[in-house]
Enzyme design. Sequence first.
Site, PDB file in Angstrom:
ATOM      1  N   HIS A   1       0.859  -1.186   0.000  1.00  0.00           N
ATOM      2  CA  HIS A   1       0.000   0.000   0.000  1.00  0.00           C
ATOM      3  C   HIS A   1       0.892   1.232   0.000  1.00  0.00           C
ATOM      4  O   HIS A   1       2.087   1.132   0.227  1.00  0.00           O
ATOM      5  CB  HIS A   1      -0.949  -0.008   1.202  1.00  0.00           C
ATOM      6  N   GLY A   2       0.279   2.371  -0.257  1.00  0.00           N
ATOM      7  CA  GLY A   2       1.029   3.614  -0.339  1.00  0.00           C
ATOM      8  C   GLY A   2       1.280   4.238   1.019  1.00  0.00           C
ATOM      9  O   GLY A   2       0.796   3.764   2.043  1.00  0.00           O
TER      10      GLY A   2
END
Length: 140
Positions: free
Chosen positions: A62-63
């Site tokens: 994920h970011g």
Amino acid sequence: MGVLSAEGVLLRRSATDKDDALVQCAEALVALGAVGDDYLTAMRERESQISTFLGEGVAIPHGTHAALGGIRRAAIAFLQFPEGVDWDGQDVRVCIPIASRTDEHVDILSALATTLSDPAAAAALREAEDVDAVLALMAP
């Protein structure tokens, strides 16, 4: 469309390395309309800070927090790599990339934690051969 949809389940993939897997994860979220093309950069940045390897052959890329503004909608994808991917010394067979600005993904991650706590269910997730099996195993 839910947070995890049939369109986001990609089985029998191959990746040359961790970065190739990250590229495929980002592309899956882009294809779902959840993020823009720049989300890959945020995923790479997150991995440089801390590994998203979860255990039982699963990673949840994920970011970073800074990328939240670029998320268009909550989505989770499921990418299966039967031959495995070297994830900083760990063998990853499943990547579950996440794009979410709120807690919309929490129910699915809770279901994932339950699945991973059962070795037989975790193996079923890594070895799933059809989309419906994945959706059933990931259902909140």
